[in-house]
Design an enzyme around this catalytic site. Structure first.
Site, PDB file in Angstrom:
ATOM      1  CE  LYS A  58      -2.408  -2.766  -0.414  1.00  0.00           C
ATOM      2  NZ  LYS A  58      -2.412  -4.214  -0.342  1.00  0.00           N
ATOM      3  N   GLY A 190       0.135 -14.425 -13.279  1.00  0.00           N
ATOM      4  CA  GLY A 190      -0.955 -14.464 -12.299  1.00  0.00           C
ATOM      5  C   GLY A 190      -1.622 -13.102 -12.176  1.00  0.00           C
ATOM      6  CB  ILE A 194       0.011 -10.403  -5.061  1.00  0.00           C
ATOM      7  CG1 ILE A 194      -0.485 -10.614  -3.624  1.00  0.00           C
ATOM      8  CG2 ILE A 194       1.494 -10.059  -5.079  1.00  0.00           C
ATOM      9  CD1 ILE A 194       0.095 -11.820  -2.917  1.00  0.00           C
ATOM     10  CD  GLU A 213      -5.006 -15.858 -14.196  1.00  0.00           C
ATOM     11  OE1 GLU A 213      -4.532 -15.046 -13.398  1.00  0.00           O
ATOM     12  OE2 GLU A 213      -5.208 -17.066 -13.937  1.00  0.00           O
ATOM     13  N   GLY A 285      -0.226 -17.440  -6.210  1.00  0.00           N
ATOM     14  CA  GLY A 285      -0.846 -17.945  -4.982  1.00  0.00           C
ATOM     15  C   GLY A 285       0.180 -18.202  -3.895  1.00  0.00           C
ATOM     16  CG  ASP A 326      -2.176 -16.139   5.006  1.00  0.00           C
ATOM     17  OD1 ASP A 326      -3.322 -15.688   5.185  1.00  0.00           O
ATOM     18  OD2 ASP A 326      -1.319 -15.552   4.315  1.00  0.00           O
ATOM     19  CG  HIS A 458     -25.266  15.922  -1.342  1.00  0.00           C
ATOM     20  ND1 HIS A 458     -25.110  15.196  -2.501  1.00  0.00           N
ATOM     21  CD2 HIS A 458     -25.242  17.229  -1.693  1.00  0.00           C
ATOM     22  CE1 HIS A 458     -25.013  16.037  -3.525  1.00  0.00           C
ATOM     23  NE2 HIS A 458     -25.088  17.278  -3.064  1.00  0.00           N
TER      24      HIS A 458
END
Ligand SMILES: Cc1cc2nc3c(=O)[nH]c(=O)nc-3n(C[C@H](O)[C@H](O)[C@H](O)COP(=O)(O)OP(=O)(O)OC[C@H]3O[C@@H](n4cnc5c(N)ncnc54)[C@H](O)[C@@H]3O)c2cc1C
Length: 479
Positions: A58, A190, A194, A213, A285, A326, A458
């Site tokens: 990021k 891929g 990522i 891909e 992956g 993970d 708004h």
């Protein structure tokens, strides 16, 4: 002499460090073991997320987006710049600084919450009376024992068979975050999160980026409408895509590939193709990581992919041993790992920690951002659910026009009978933030009408969320 704790957490990524802190807050005597080292060999807790994942990616996305805005969009605001330069080394140094702030922040939180931190590799030694013995090898050499163990050892990038990451020419996420100069040509294998995020960073800075891909279509996990829009926008931005490819071989030899990499592949029509690039990011992956954990010593069960087998509540096959993040089933996302860490700490304390994997939001931090929660239109069709859809474009949103960012839309999917929200899919500015409203609504089992009847500020991007909810019943006000 072994040191006795109530809870030992192995792994200090988002699953582990958040779980350790929560357990300490609940009154347990907690140790957290993490082996990640910074460039000086010191501790760098925070795992993949902090060191080579969410946070550094990021940081680079932000820097490269500033650059692209300055180069392409400042003029629209009447701001002119002469001689715009990109100092890649400074951008990478800033990113490293952001990572360090996060590492230090976690060490501070451990101290504040009285979590004992051990820098080194944790391995199961044996089951002992009423608990487990774990050895720590590294800067800290210790033996710890605990009744309750939380494993949060994360994941590793998956390599192409026979092609190891050298982090010079063939890059994992780690190398992709450390590139020192803008590559002229960058290949990405891929087109997942990522690949798209890293491809976007280097494209914005000037690389010619080609994404190969294997799947026949783009972003197949996302809602089809969003995926179609995203492919159109990213292609317009300059990312090149090829789908349905099969990689035959990758050549990195200096004699044949020079300073670069040559990817030999078969395209979707069966033709033999070659892609020559300066650097190649392989983002196909990640695999669960139990390297060094020594699960055999205690008989911990892994599945055929090497992930630790857990039930819905993150219990392993062994009493008192839990696993989160993970290294277990479910989406490989930091916030999912964190939620599981908290829930396990609460279960150890006899409370009722809860994680609903169906309500975990997904985000891709490209520009436009992509975010969703719940089921896609194609999933609802496959599940045979009768649903209504409502969509509203950012093009018709005053705030988006003022921002100069009108790409994309918000899409609501609601049950045809009950109007309960089943999925919300966003492509556009600040999608990562907007999706939170959908998560809250869905956690409370809200209907599309509930959102449509709530007053939204708004001008704000969130008016598109309200409008999409209204559109479910074809009642857009069209601000
Ligand atoms: C480039 C990239 C970008 C990403 N961006 C996002 C994003 O924007 N949002 C998001 O939600 N997710 C993102 N992810 C995914 C996210 O990083 C992971 O889902 C998250 O880090 C998983 O957390 P974890 O605690 O399970 O494991 P990890 O973060 O992998 O942490 C595991 C830790 O355990 C340590 N460890 C392993 N074995 C041992 C041992 N035996 N002894 C001691 N220590 C050990 C490791 O060194 C590591 O520090 C990204 C990933 C990558 C690669």
């Amino acid at each position: 002499m072994s040191k006795q704790f109530d809870v030992v957490v192995i792994g200090g990524g988002p699953g582990g460090y958040i779980g350790a802190i929560r357990a300490a807050q609940l009154g347990f005597n907690v140790a957290c073991i993490d082996e990640w080292k910074n460039d000086k060999g010191g501790p760098a807790p925070g795992g993949t997320c902090t060191n080579v994942g969410c946070i550094p990616s990021k940081a680079l996305l932000q820097s490269s987006e500033h650059y692209e805005h300055a180069a392409k969009h400042f003029g629209e605001h009447g701001i002119s710049l002469d001689n715009l330069q990109m100092d890649v080394a400074k951008m990478v140094a800033r990113k490293n600084g952001v990572v360090k702030q996060n590492n230090d922040g976690i060490l501070y939180l451990f101290k504040k919450n009285k979590v004992s931190f051990f820098h080194g590799r944790g391995s199961f030694a044996k089951a002992v009376d009423g608990g487990y013995e774990i050895t720590v090898a590294g800067a800290a050499n210790e033996t710890l024992t605990a009744k309750q163990v939380i494993i949060a050892t994360g994941s590793n990038p998956r390599a192409l068979p026979g092609l190891a990451f050298d982090e010079e020419k063939v890059l994992s996420n780690d190398g992709a975050l450390r590139i020192g100069a803008v590559p002229g040509k960058l290949g990405v294998i891929g087109s997942g999160v990522i690949g798209l995020e890293m491809g976007s960073v280097w494209r914005r800075l000037g690389s010619e980026v080609t994404v190969l891909e294997a799947m026949p279509a783009f972003l197949m996990a996302a809602d089809e409408g969003v995926a179609k829009e995203a492919q159109k926008v990213f292609t317009k931005q300059g990312l090149k895509f090829e789908f349905g490819v099969k990689i035959s071989s990758v050549d990195t030899a200096a004699e044949t590939a020079g300073n670069g990499v040559v990817v030999n592949y078969t395209d979707a029509k069966g033709g033999e193709q070659k892609l020559a690039v300066d650097k190649l990011i392989v983002s196909i992956g990640r695999t669960a990581n139990t390297i060094g954990l020594n699960p055999e010593a205690v008989g911990l069960k892994l599945d055929e992919r090497g992930a630790i087998v857990v039930d819905d509540e993150c219990r392993t096959n062994l009493p008192g041993i839990w696993a989160v993040g993970d290294v277990v089933r479910g989406p490989m996302l930091a916030h999912k790992a964190e939620e599981e860490g908290v829930a396990v700490a609460e279960r150890i304390a006899g409370q009722h920690g809860h994680v609903d994997l169906a309500l975990v939001p997904y985000v891709i931090y490209t520009s436009p951002e992509i975010a969703w929660v719940g089921r896609t239109e194609q999933q609802l069709k496959a599940d045979g659910v009768a649903y209504k859809a409502g969509q509203f474009p950012f093009l018709a949103n005053g705030r988006a026009r003022a921002l100069g960012d009108t790409t994309g839309f918000v899409k609501f999917l609601a049950d045809a009978k009950t109007d309960e929200i089943l999925g919300v899919h966003i492509i556009g500015p600040s999608a990562s933030e907007l999706v939170a409203e959908a998560c809250v609504a869905m956690a409370f089992k809200a209907s599309a009408e509930d959102i449509a009847r709530i007053c939204h500020a708004h001008p704000s991007l969130s008016e598109s969320t309200k409008e999409a909810a209204l559109a479910v019943d074809k009642r857009t006000l069209n601000f």
